[in-house]
Write a protein that holds these residues in place. Sequence first.
Motif, short mmCIF file in Angstrom:
data_model
loop_
_atom_site.label_atom_id
_atom_site.label_comp_id
_atom_site.label_asym_id
_atom_site.label_seq_id
_atom_site.Cartn_x
_atom_site.Cartn_y
_atom_site.Cartn_z
N PHE A 1 -16.06 8.88 4.44
CA PHE A 1 -17.14 9.41 5.29
C PHE A 1 -17.36 10.75 5.16
O PHE A 1 -16.42 11.52 4.38
CB PHE A 1 -16.67 9.29 6.77
N GLU B 1 -13.12 -0.22 11.00
CA GLU B 1 -13.89 -1.35 10.40
C GLU B 1 -13.86 -0.92 8.69
O GLU B 1 -13.74 -1.91 7.90
CB GLU B 1 -15.15 -1.25 10.73
N ALA B 2 -14.12 0.23 8.36
CA ALA B 2 -14.32 0.66 7.02
C ALA B 2 -13.18 0.40 6.12
O ALA B 2 -12.94 0.12 5.15
CB ALA B 2 -14.65 2.16 6.84
N THR B 3 -11.71 0.43 6.98
CA THR B 3 -10.65 0.21 6.04
C THR B 3 -10.30 -1.37 6.38
O THR B 3 -9.02 -1.66 5.87
CB THR B 3 -9.47 1.10 6.58
N GLY B 4 -11.14 -2.02 6.88
CA GLY B 4 -11.00 -3.61 6.87
C GLY B 4 -10.23 -4.00 8.06
O GLY B 4 -9.99 -5.19 8.36
N THR C 1 -15.54 -4.65 3.24
CA THR C 1 -14.44 -4.01 2.81
C THR C 1 -13.32 -5.09 2.14
O THR C 1 -12.94 -4.72 1.09
CB THR C 1 -13.60 -3.26 3.96
N LEU D 1 -15.03 3.24 13.59
CA LEU D 1 -15.91 3.13 12.60
C LEU D 1 -14.82 2.99 11.43
O LEU D 1 -15.09 2.20 10.36
CB LEU D 1 -16.89 4.31 12.72
N ALA E 1 -18.65 -4.79 8.74
CA ALA E 1 -18.17 -3.89 7.83
C ALA E 1 -16.84 -4.38 7.46
O ALA E 1 -16.73 -4.10 6.05
CB ALA E 1 -18.23 -2.37 8.48
N ARG F 1 -15.61 3.07 1.47
CA ARG F 1 -16.49 4.22 1.39
C ARG F 1 -15.32 5.34 2.06
O ARG F 1 -14.44 5.17 2.64
CB ARG F 1 -17.48 3.66 2.46
N ARG G 1 -7.59 6.90 1.25
CA ARG G 1 -7.54 5.82 2.18
C ARG G 1 -8.58 4.69 1.71
O ARG G 1 -8.32 3.54 1.83
CB ARG G 1 -7.77 6.28 3.48
N THR H 1 -22.25 -0.75 8.67
CA THR H 1 -22.23 0.08 9.59
C THR H 1 -23.44 -0.09 10.56
O THR H 1 -23.82 -0.10 11.73
CB THR H 1 -21.99 1.27 9.36
#
Lengths: 291, 244, 345
Positions: free
Chosen positions: B86, C215-218, B78, C212, B74, B84, B158, B54
Amino acid sequence: MDFPFELLLNALIAGLLLGGFYAAVTVGISISFGILDIVNIAHPAFIILGSYIAYIVNQRLGLDPILTAVIVLPVFYMLGSAVYQVYYLSFEKRGQEALRGLAFFFGLLFVTEVLLILVFGVDYRYVQAAYIEKTLRFGFFDLPLRMLVPFLVSAVLLAGLQIFLSKTFTGRAIMAVAQDQLALSLMAADPIRIKRIAFAISIATAAIAGALLIIIQPVEPSVGREYIGRVFAICVLGGMGSLPGTVIAALLLGIVESITSTFYGPSWAPAVAFGFLLLTLAVRPAGLLGR
Amino acid sequence: MTDPLLQVENLGKRFGGFVALDGINLDVANGERLGLIGPNGSGKSTLVNCLCGTLHNETGAVRFNGTPVNGLLAHQRTHLGMARSFQLPRPFHTLTVAENLRVPLLYTVNARPDTSLSESEIEDRCHEFLRLVSLEHKARKMPRDLTQVEMRKLELARAMAADPKLLIADESMAGLSQSEVKDIVALLIRLNERGITIILIEHIMSAVMSFSQRLVVLVSGKKIADGNPDDVIRDPEVERAYLG
Amino acid sequence: MRNWQFFLAALAVSGLAYLGTRLIGNDYVYFAGYVVLQFVVLATAWNILGGYCGYVNFGSAAFFAIGAYSTVALHKFPQLSARYLPETLNSVVEFIFPLSIPVMIVIGGAIAGLVGLGTGYLTLRLRGVFFAIATLALAVVLQTLIVNWDYVGGSRGAYIIRPNTTPYFDINYIEYLFIIMLLLAVIAITVARSIERSQLGYGFATIRDDELAAEATGVPTLRLKLIATTLSGAFMGMAGAPFPFYIGYLEPSSAFGLAYAVNAIAMPMIGGTTSWVGPLLGAILLGTLQQVASVTISSAVSLLIVGLLLVFFVIIAPNGIIGLWQDYFPRKEAPARENSKAEAT
């Protein structure tokens, strides 16, 4: 071929004067968008509204447009206050400012423009004042008062705002609202109230900018649209919410536009601002001076 | 001995003149349960953001599972197996709880060259993860209908649905009651038993101590302690950082 | 319903609508209907980026104008080639030209799609509002370019003589344009609906909700946003491509008119942005309303109504008519997407 030096110098001076005026047009956006993060794309419409008020009063009572603007400042301040209240309750509070808040301001822009068309038609309107026709000459360059007076008024406006923002309690609270809401509440200031005041001030500057606009050029309702790109280009280029940055960027744009229209023709001038904006966004999104 | 799953070397990050991270070195072994603590503003979240892509670190290198991940976005990290949660839950609020879990399944698990889940397999996995965090009965609810603790569980589920090798849980328990904290710790340990390496960033000491096999302390962007949790909290330097 | 089933159903509905217009037997229906359908395409296109991804495009008029002006440029190309190209090449040109309208729609759409891609590439790595501002800027830059480009008429505008005959059927030309726009609307709506129910639709929704976390979940957010700007721009260009034939005389101020930008936003916002039904509903309601108001009162008043409705709806009914409907008739639990399980593959 000898280089048209006099032409260039005159273009430079005209650009400087124009840029000074642009600073007055942009300062409202620098406060609302730059400091408060409210994307008020309707700002140019409020400026045109200011122009038309100056026009009516000038035509009916023969009052000077700048004097008119100073008299209607409180009205614009209250208008701004009301718009912010609606914006806050309907969008900011619900966290929907991104999509719907933008659409809201776009709607305001459009409604104002169409209303002005309905009332005044699409004819160009202009004001009369003693200084508009006069030009000072110094050797080979000209200083038309039509440009010089707005330049000076703009300088006073920006200097006043800068002093207000840096020296008074409310002014500093406005600058703080951008960075840290927590610090603001420690100063015992209600962030919503501070934002409302700041937004109202930003709309109030539109009254002045509108009067300056109609001194410089005849105005019709859709002229405002040409200024949307300019003001955002200047605001972004000036580093979002820094008044000195706004002034520098405004002068720069004024000069580039003036040189473009002198050497390539006025029909290319509008593209300059937007070209500037696109380049700024692509290359240096933090603006010339950064935050 | 095998290579560590995560290798952080000399990681540095500044914001303007403020040094947020100052030369962090950290290895995390496969299957480990690592606790990461530190006072507010010590750089924990910045570290997480740099690891996950990030934020971009200015100096140093991060290797994950043998691959250098510097410069990767990012979502690419993954895809490699880093997930991650949050600090404040960030569910997709226009999707239902079950649909929230579909996203990592569609975009991460199915994006791997060797996997192609059919529609019914995706459906099954969604329900498997919901069962794991006991949210099955809320599958069709919208995130706004969940309680605080359920939201945290959704956030973890998730992250899990992306089928990670490493899970970074960023303050998953702030604001929860004692029993809810226990609930989440038990859940994290269950996940770890499935072979997932977990880094837990947490303020609640009882949770950190019952969870961690190893404890790392950050203060002002520097790592000041790293080792057995019981030893670390007795370390005078750590005590000073927390008390003084 | 699967996508092809939906497509066939939509075709059948529009076929019935067309038969209905034949019964009326007045060309005015086609003149008015064309405009409404054009707005259906424009609003649906806007919604792919604005409604699904949450990125506001104020430059719809620019994309529309790109389509319109690419048609003008193609229309004039044979004159240019006759004058400047060598004989052999010119004979090839004469063989290919004049292009039929569907071909010009594809070309106009492709060019507008490329411009959409470029705009997205320049601005989408920044915050969303910069994209919105950049699209405003784009409209003025393009208008300036067109005003200064003599080949397509410059500021004077360009005449396009609408042929009297149609290539395929023995119908009036305006009727032909109406049918083409009807088909385009069916295609645009089918594409929008199939996106909603696909993996892409989930990706778009995550971008709208939280980039955000996406992106974190791909989710590769940048790539998805570029897909959306390209698709959205392309459909806007397609909506504009037949316009010169409809209007007969194209000038920059009509092609770049603010009315397109406002309608493209107002229609989805008023209908509801979360599904394909919203823009369709909004375009039919607002489009018809404007046609009626322009005839009975004036076109300025009709635009004022649109502007006021936009402001009114974003304040009072943030989820549009569909949102109001769902508030009054709530469905059991999971809204929308319920039947996607059977379809997505």
